[in-house]
Design a protein around this motif. Structure first.
Motif, short mmCIF file in Angstrom:
data_model
loop_
_atom_site.label_atom_id
_atom_site.label_comp_id
_atom_site.label_asym_id
_atom_site.label_seq_id
_atom_site.Cartn_x
_atom_site.Cartn_y
_atom_site.Cartn_z
N LYS A 200 0.99 -1.33 0.09
CA LYS A 200 -0.01 -0.22 0.00
C LYS A 200 0.94 1.19 -0.07
O LYS A 200 0.66 2.20 -0.82
CB LYS A 200 -0.95 0.08 1.24
N ALA A 201 1.81 1.14 0.88
CA ALA A 201 2.72 2.30 1.09
C ALA A 201 3.73 2.75 -0.32
O ALA A 201 3.88 3.95 -0.52
CB ALA A 201 3.59 2.33 2.17
N VAL A 202 3.99 1.82 -0.81
CA VAL A 202 5.06 1.96 -1.94
C VAL A 202 4.53 1.83 -3.21
O VAL A 202 4.32 2.49 -4.16
CB VAL A 202 6.36 1.07 -1.77
N ASP B 256 6.57 4.25 6.65
CA ASP B 256 6.34 5.15 7.80
C ASP B 256 5.54 6.61 7.39
O ASP B 256 4.50 6.89 8.17
CB ASP B 256 7.69 5.81 8.38
N ASP B 257 5.76 7.11 6.22
CA ASP B 257 5.03 8.14 5.81
C ASP B 257 3.51 7.81 5.44
O ASP B 257 2.53 8.64 5.73
CB ASP B 257 5.55 8.36 4.36
N TYR B 258 3.44 6.47 5.08
CA TYR B 258 1.97 5.92 4.82
C TYR B 258 1.04 5.82 6.06
O TYR B 258 -0.02 6.21 6.25
CB TYR B 258 2.15 4.66 4.04
N ARG B 259 1.89 5.28 7.07
CA ARG B 259 1.08 5.24 8.44
C ARG B 259 1.02 6.53 9.14
O ARG B 259 -0.27 6.66 9.70
CB ARG B 259 2.22 4.33 9.47
N ARG B 260 1.68 7.73 8.89
CA ARG B 260 1.42 8.78 9.47
C ARG B 260 0.09 9.40 8.81
O ARG B 260 -1.01 9.70 9.28
CB ARG B 260 2.65 9.86 9.25
N LYS B 261 0.18 9.18 7.48
CA LYS B 261 -1.00 9.79 6.76
C LYS B 261 -2.34 9.17 6.78
O LYS B 261 -3.39 9.65 6.46
CB LYS B 261 -0.62 10.05 5.24
N THR B 262 -2.41 7.81 7.16
CA THR B 262 -3.42 7.13 7.32
C THR B 262 -3.60 6.93 8.65
O THR B 262 -4.96 6.31 9.08
CB THR B 262 -3.32 5.75 6.53
N ALA B 263 -3.20 7.31 9.56
CA ALA B 263 -3.51 7.03 11.11
C ALA B 263 -4.86 7.72 11.45
O ALA B 263 -5.24 8.74 11.06
CB ALA B 263 -2.36 7.81 11.88
N GLY B 264 -5.73 6.71 11.90
CA GLY B 264 -6.95 7.33 12.51
C GLY B 264 -7.94 7.39 11.21
O GLY B 264 -9.19 7.48 11.55
N VAL B 265 -7.43 6.69 10.26
CA VAL B 265 -8.40 6.75 8.90
C VAL B 265 -9.34 5.46 9.14
O VAL B 265 -8.49 4.49 9.16
CB VAL B 265 -7.70 6.75 7.59
#
Length: 421
Positions: A40-42, A412-421
């Protein structure tokens, strides 16, 4: 995601302090949960090369690409007005795969005026518009203009076709590539139409195979049997070190100096190389390809051997000083398997001897690839044992650090952007 400047002279790794110099974990190559995040992230956010424009030379030409890592199949087509477009390979009626031949999971290519579903004969034109519905009157309030093929973001750079599965790509393709790659513009890719292709299913994580081609520390040892014994023994003792490494954005480069194979001593050449006037480094007769782009041979090696450009995440363009190039693709199929594709490109041969010289170079590279792949399956099994938690890397393996660091940064960038989504 981190950005790295060009280093000064000296240790390559130490001039990239973000990468560190300590042991590196390969947990990202054995953990199924990390792989699912990586997909998903890459692979659903980065620009992915799926082919070249020569594969679709005229309007109606198309090919399909099976991309398990993105959980989809796509159609790449040249439209009536000459554009290159990509669509998800799915019919809007009942979800059948739209384009396939005898085996639904195999890739295919061809030429057509429209795409017709094998299930209920819905038809789509080359621009993806739904143009025909069997027994259209049987449907309720059907507006065909709303049910075209689902598009995939598609851009072309220097004849290379890239797709992006994000709802909205974070960068244009050109911005994603950056100057280190775009400085290759002007290379005569369009003249390299003599093509050799091979494909292998590898039982190893895709990054481990990419790692194998990001350093030449292994070459005198792993590939020793490809050279005469005396030469291999001397090379293994002396070792090999590339003169130039570069990291820019998510991409990497390693350059090497060259060897004029025809000037090597007789005992250092194979008889077949003399007969074909070709070998690992390619045909001995270098074609006149005109002025080369400024991005090649940044170390100004003389003689120049090769430049290996590692385009994140899974695409490599490797230029040889003898006037040809090859590409590698690494398509993940699980956390510990992937499909490796190698394609070798030369100018069209003018004589049978030139053709044979190209074939020998292509076969030589296939053998080297098989040697690397065999080792990597052994690596994967032992890394999965988790007997060791991390592994030492030398200065020549700086690009390996970067690939794993960059992949982690995207996750890590993907986790930050999708946190709480």
């Amino acid at each position: 995601m981190p950005r790295f400047p060009k280093p000064p002279e000296g240790s390559w790794t130490e001039h990239y302090p973000q990468l560190g110099t300590g042991p590196v974990s390969y947990e990202d190559s054995v953990d199924p949960e990390f792989y699912e995040l990586e997909r998903k992230a890459v692979f659903r956010r980065a620009w992915l090369n799926v082919g070249r424009v020569e594969q679709i030379p005229r309007k109606g030409s198309y090919f399909t690409k099976e991309l398990k890592v993105a959980n989809t199949s796509i159609i790449v087509v040249r439209t009536t007005n000459g554009e290159v477009k990509a669509y998800h390979n799915i019919c809007r009626h009942r979800g059948n795969k739209l384009v396939w031949n005898d085996m639904p999971l195999e890739e295919t290519s061809g030429v057509c005026r429209q795409f017709t579903c094998k299930y209920h004969a819905w038809r789509y034109d080359l621009d993806g518009n739904l143009t025909f519905v069997q027994q259209e009157g049987e449907f309720f309030d059907l507006d065909k203009s709303r049910y075209g093929l689902v598009p995939v973001h598609c851009e072309v750079w220097e004849g290379f076709i890239f797709v992006n599965f994000a709802e909205q790509p974070e960068q244009s393709l050109r911005d994603f590539l950056g100057p280190m790659i775009t400085n290759l513009e002007g290379y005569p890719f369009d003249k390299m139409t003599s093509r050799f292709y091979y494909r292998s299913e590898v039982k190893a994580n895709w990054k481990l195979y990419m790692d194998a081609f990001q350093e030449f520390y292994h070459a005198p040892v792993l590939h020793a049997n490809q050279s005469p014994t005396a030469y291999s023994k001397a090379a293994a003792e002396a070792g090999f070190e590339a003169p130039h490494y570069r990291i820019e954005g998510p991409h990497r480069l390693v350059s090497t100096s060259g060897i004029k194979a025809w000037e090597m001593a007789d005992e250092m050449r194979k008889p077949i190389e003399d007969i074909c006037q070709s070998g690992l480094f390619g045909p001995w007769d270098k074609p006149d390809l005109g002025e080369m782009p400024v991005g090649l041979n940044p170390a100004k090696c003389d003689p120049w051997g090769l430049d290996s450009f590692q385009l994140f995440p899974n695409f490599v363009i490797l230029f040889w000083g003898q006037g040809w190039y090859l590409t590698y693709h690494y398509w993940p199929t699980s956390h510990n398997t992937h499909i490796f594709e190698g394609t070798v490109y030369f100018p069209q041969p003018r004589t049978p001897r030139e053709r044979i010289a190209q074939e020998l170079a292509a076969v030589s590279f296939k053998e080297y690839g098989l040697q690397d792949a065999n080792t990597l399956e052994a690596t994967q099994t032992m890394v999965e044992s988790r007997v060791l938690d991390n592994f030492l890397l030398c200065d020549q393996e700086v690009l390996i650090r970067h690939l794993h660091s960059e992949t982690a940064a995207w996750v890590d960038d993907y986790r930050r952007k999708t946190a709480g989504v």
